[in-house]
Design an enzyme around this catalytic site. Structure first.
Site, PDB file in Angstrom:
ATOM      1  N   ALA A 196     -26.664  36.039  61.056  1.00  0.00           N
ATOM      2  CA  ALA A 196     -25.905  34.848  61.421  1.00  0.00           C
ATOM      3  C   ALA A 196     -25.922  33.915  60.202  1.00  0.00           C
ATOM      4  CB  ALA A 196     -26.537  34.168  62.628  1.00  0.00           C
ATOM      5  N   GLY A 255     -28.674  38.844  62.885  1.00  0.00           N
ATOM      6  CA  GLY A 255     -27.478  39.090  63.691  1.00  0.00           C
ATOM      7  C   GLY A 255     -26.739  40.357  63.285  1.00  0.00           C
ATOM      8  N   GLU A 281     -28.541  43.058  65.001  1.00  0.00           N
ATOM      9  CA  GLU A 281     -28.188  42.929  66.426  1.00  0.00           C
ATOM     10  C   GLU A 281     -26.775  43.427  66.715  1.00  0.00           C
ATOM     11  OE1 GLU A 281     -29.447  38.805  66.139  1.00  0.00           O
ATOM     12  OE2 GLU A 281     -30.689  39.101  67.915  1.00  0.00           O
ATOM     13  N   GLU A 332     -35.825  36.659  61.595  1.00  0.00           N
ATOM     14  CA  GLU A 332     -35.658  35.306  62.149  1.00  0.00           C
ATOM     15  C   GLU A 332     -36.939  34.483  62.163  1.00  0.00           C
ATOM     16  OE1 GLU A 332     -34.254  38.019  63.393  1.00  0.00           O
ATOM     17  OE2 GLU A 332     -32.229  37.592  64.115  1.00  0.00           O
TER      18      GLU A 332
HETATM   19  N1  CO8 Z   1     -26.151  33.253  56.044  1.00  0.00           N
HETATM   20  C1  CO8 Z   1     -25.440  32.539  55.132  1.00  0.00           C
HETATM   21  N2  CO8 Z   1     -25.272  32.975  53.865  1.00  0.00           N
HETATM   22  C2  CO8 Z   1     -25.804  34.139  53.521  1.00  0.00           C
HETATM   23  C3  CO8 Z   1     -26.542  34.925  54.418  1.00  0.00           C
HETATM   24  C4  CO8 Z   1     -26.700  34.430  55.741  1.00  0.00           C
HETATM   25  N3  CO8 Z   1     -27.350  35.128  56.675  1.00  0.00           N
HETATM   26  N4  CO8 Z   1     -26.989  36.034  53.759  1.00  0.00           N
HETATM   27  C5  CO8 Z   1     -26.519  35.942  52.508  1.00  0.00           C
HETATM   28  N5  CO8 Z   1     -25.815  34.812  52.334  1.00  0.00           N
HETATM   29  C6  CO8 Z   1     -25.149  34.328  51.122  1.00  0.00           C
HETATM   30  C7  CO8 Z   1     -26.142  33.736  50.153  1.00  0.00           C
HETATM   31  O1  CO8 Z   1     -26.435  32.405  50.486  1.00  0.00           O
HETATM   32  C8  CO8 Z   1     -25.393  33.881  48.856  1.00  0.00           C
HETATM   33  O2  CO8 Z   1     -24.460  32.852  48.739  1.00  0.00           O
HETATM   34  P1  CO8 Z   1     -24.397  31.942  47.410  1.00  0.00           P
HETATM   35  O3  CO8 Z   1     -24.050  32.925  46.314  1.00  0.00           O
HETATM   36  O4  CO8 Z   1     -23.316  30.969  47.702  1.00  0.00           O
HETATM   37  O5  CO8 Z   1     -25.758  31.371  47.232  1.00  0.00           O
HETATM   38  C9  CO8 Z   1     -24.607  35.172  49.017  1.00  0.00           C
HETATM   39  O6  CO8 Z   1     -24.570  35.422  50.412  1.00  0.00           O
HETATM   40  C10 CO8 Z   1     -25.260  36.359  48.334  1.00  0.00           C
HETATM   41  O7  CO8 Z   1     -26.605  36.441  48.808  1.00  0.00           O
HETATM   42  P2  CO8 Z   1     -27.871  36.525  47.847  1.00  0.00           P
HETATM   43  O8  CO8 Z   1     -27.586  35.870  46.535  1.00  0.00           O
HETATM   44  O9  CO8 Z   1     -29.054  36.038  48.599  1.00  0.00           O
HETATM   45  O10 CO8 Z   1     -27.952  38.110  47.624  1.00  0.00           O
HETATM   46  P3  CO8 Z   1     -29.253  38.960  47.285  1.00  0.00           P
HETATM   47  O11 CO8 Z   1     -28.782  40.315  46.922  1.00  0.00           O
HETATM   48  O12 CO8 Z   1     -30.122  38.257  46.332  1.00  0.00           O
HETATM   49  O13 CO8 Z   1     -30.042  39.042  48.684  1.00  0.00           O
HETATM   50  C11 CO8 Z   1     -30.259  39.343  51.043  1.00  0.00           C
HETATM   51  C12 CO8 Z   1     -29.481  39.712  49.762  1.00  0.00           C
HETATM   52  C13 CO8 Z   1     -31.669  39.938  50.990  1.00  0.00           C
HETATM   53  C14 CO8 Z   1     -29.489  39.954  52.216  1.00  0.00           C
HETATM   54  C15 CO8 Z   1     -30.335  37.809  51.180  1.00  0.00           C
HETATM   55  O14 CO8 Z   1     -29.027  37.269  51.037  1.00  0.00           O
HETATM   56  C16 CO8 Z   1     -30.890  37.335  52.472  1.00  0.00           C
HETATM   57  O15 CO8 Z   1     -32.092  37.382  52.670  1.00  0.00           O
HETATM   58  N6  CO8 Z   1     -30.027  36.851  53.400  1.00  0.00           N
HETATM   59  C17 CO8 Z   1     -30.424  36.295  54.658  1.00  0.00           C
HETATM   60  C18 CO8 Z   1     -30.862  37.396  55.603  1.00  0.00           C
HETATM   61  C19 CO8 Z   1     -31.347  36.811  56.901  1.00  0.00           C
HETATM   62  O16 CO8 Z   1     -32.361  36.149  56.953  1.00  0.00           O
HETATM   63  N7  CO8 Z   1     -30.619  37.084  57.983  1.00  0.00           N
HETATM   64  C20 CO8 Z   1     -30.960  36.627  59.286  1.00  0.00           C
HETATM   65  C21 CO8 Z   1     -30.301  35.315  59.555  1.00  0.00           C
HETATM   66  S1  CO8 Z   1     -30.856  34.613  61.084  1.00  0.00           S
HETATM   67  C22 CO8 Z   1     -29.983  35.420  62.259  1.00  0.00           C
HETATM   68  O17 CO8 Z   1     -29.209  36.299  61.982  1.00  0.00           O
HETATM   69  C23 CO8 Z   1     -30.205  34.993  63.652  1.00  0.00           C
HETATM   70  C24 CO8 Z   1     -29.289  35.709  64.658  1.00  0.00           C
HETATM   71  C25 CO8 Z   1     -29.407  35.070  65.989  1.00  0.00           C
HETATM   72  C26 CO8 Z   1     -28.842  33.691  65.962  1.00  0.00           C
HETATM   73  C27 CO8 Z   1     -29.071  32.993  67.171  1.00  0.00           C
HETATM   74  C28 CO8 Z   1     -28.610  31.550  67.035  1.00  0.00           C
HETATM   75  C29 CO8 Z   1     -29.266  30.630  67.947  1.00  0.00           C
END
Ligand code: CO8
Length: 258
Positions: free
Chosen positions: A63, A108, A111, A131
């Site tokens: 998400a 997400g 999921e 999360e």
């Molecule tokens: N949300 C928003 N932006 C994201 C997300 C995300 N989940 N994942 C990646 N991005 C963006 C980054 O911010 C980045 O943008 P920018 O260049 O503008 O800074 C771009 O995508 C590229 O990402 P990275 O530079 O971080 O790429 P890397 O190769 O270094 O890393 C990863 C890749 C490991 C996937 C890393 O991006 C990461 O850890 N992402 C987040 C993963 C995460 O924690 N996901 C879980 C999110 S929480 C969730 O999903 C909850 C679901 C249920 C919700 C219920 C709501 C109540």
């Protein structure tokens, strides 16, 4: 539609989450578009759906954290409920849904894959529910579907630690059915979809219903559900043709979804 692409290929279709600037992360608009795309599927014609992510790096990286960062309790509950409702709509589609997981499937994203019937992955796929490291619980079905698929102990380990597993480990845990080199993943997904689409659609859909509804109840009730869907297949044009072809030692004609 700007973040979800939808393409039909004969009797199967491919839905692609396409938001490369955020590794296909799910913001409200993406979630809404997934729901709209599901609603628009022509179920008279389409017999199997493939869900995948655009690009080679990510299926769906979760998400959208930027959108969630400032939510209130009420806003968080609403965001979770909206995503959950769309994923439930996907899980309840009458046709089989295949997740072709082509990279990160986190939060997400994991999921979303869990809401599909079958998961296959590329060698670079990574799965996790990180999360708790962000101060929240999984909110789009992860606390419920993961345990139902890989068992409670392993699911709790993944959910409590937030650790990320690779495709090999996901295969070992039966989280995915098969793993392919990245460049072969979509061909494998399409071959699987085509094989499913070649079978009698009412029989395939009744099989999905029997498995899903049967899992919610005790075994005796489940077998009653199975008997009902079994009986429902009879007198359909596809049952009549399928069995006649066998008895006449010929290949059955194309099934008609009737
Ligand atoms: N949300 C928003 N932006 C994201 C997300 C995300 N989940 N994942 C990646 N991005 C963006 C980054 O911010 C980045 O943008 P920018 O260049 O503008 O800074 C771009 O995508 C590229 O990402 P990275 O530079 O971080 O790429 P890397 O190769 O270094 O890393 C990863 C890749 C490991 C996937 C890393 O991006 C990461 O850890 N992402 C987040 C993963 C995460 O924690 N996901 C879980 C999110 S929480 C969730 O999903 C909850 C679901 C249920 C919700 C219920 C709501 C109540």
């Amino acid at each position: 539609m700007s973040f979800v692409r939808y393409e039909e290929k004969g009797h199967y279709a491919i839905m692609t989450i396409d938001r490369p600037e955020a590794l296909n992360a799910l913001n409200s608009q993406v979630i809404c578009e997934i729901g709209e795309a599901i609603e628009a599927i022509d179920l008279e014609n389409i017999r199997c759906l493939i869900v995948t992510g655009a690009g080679h790096k990510s299926f769906v990286a979760g998400a959208d954290i930027a959108e969630m960062a400032h939510l209130t309790k009420k806003g968080g509950e609403r965001f979770g409920a909206e995503g959950s409702a769309v994923f439930r709509k996907l899980a309840r589609m009458p046709i089989p849904v295949i997740a072709a997981v082509n990279g990160f499937a986190l939060g997400g994203g994991c999921e979303l894959a869990l809401a599909c019937d079958i998961r296959i992955a590329s060698e670079n796929a990574r799965f996790g529910q990180p999360e708790v490291g962000l101060g929240i619980t999984p909110g789009f079905g992860g606390t419920q579907r993961l345990a139902r698929i890989i068992g409670t102990g392993k699911a709790k380990e993944m959910l409590f630690t937030g650790s990320i597993i690779d495709a090999k480990e996901a295969y070992r845990l039966l989280l995915v059915n098969d793993v392919y080199p990245a460049e072969e993943l979509m061909a494998a997904a399409e071959k699987l979809a085509q094989t499913i689409a070649n079978n009698a659609p009412i029989a395939v859909q009744n099989t999905k219903r029997a498995v899903n509804e049967g899992k919610q109840v005790d075994i005796d009730s489940a077998l009653t559900i199975e008997a009902r869907y079994f009986g429902d297949c009879f007198e359909t044009a596809d049952q009549i043709e399928g069995m006649a072809a066998f008895l006449e030692h010929r290949k059955h004609g194309a099934f008609e979804n009737k």
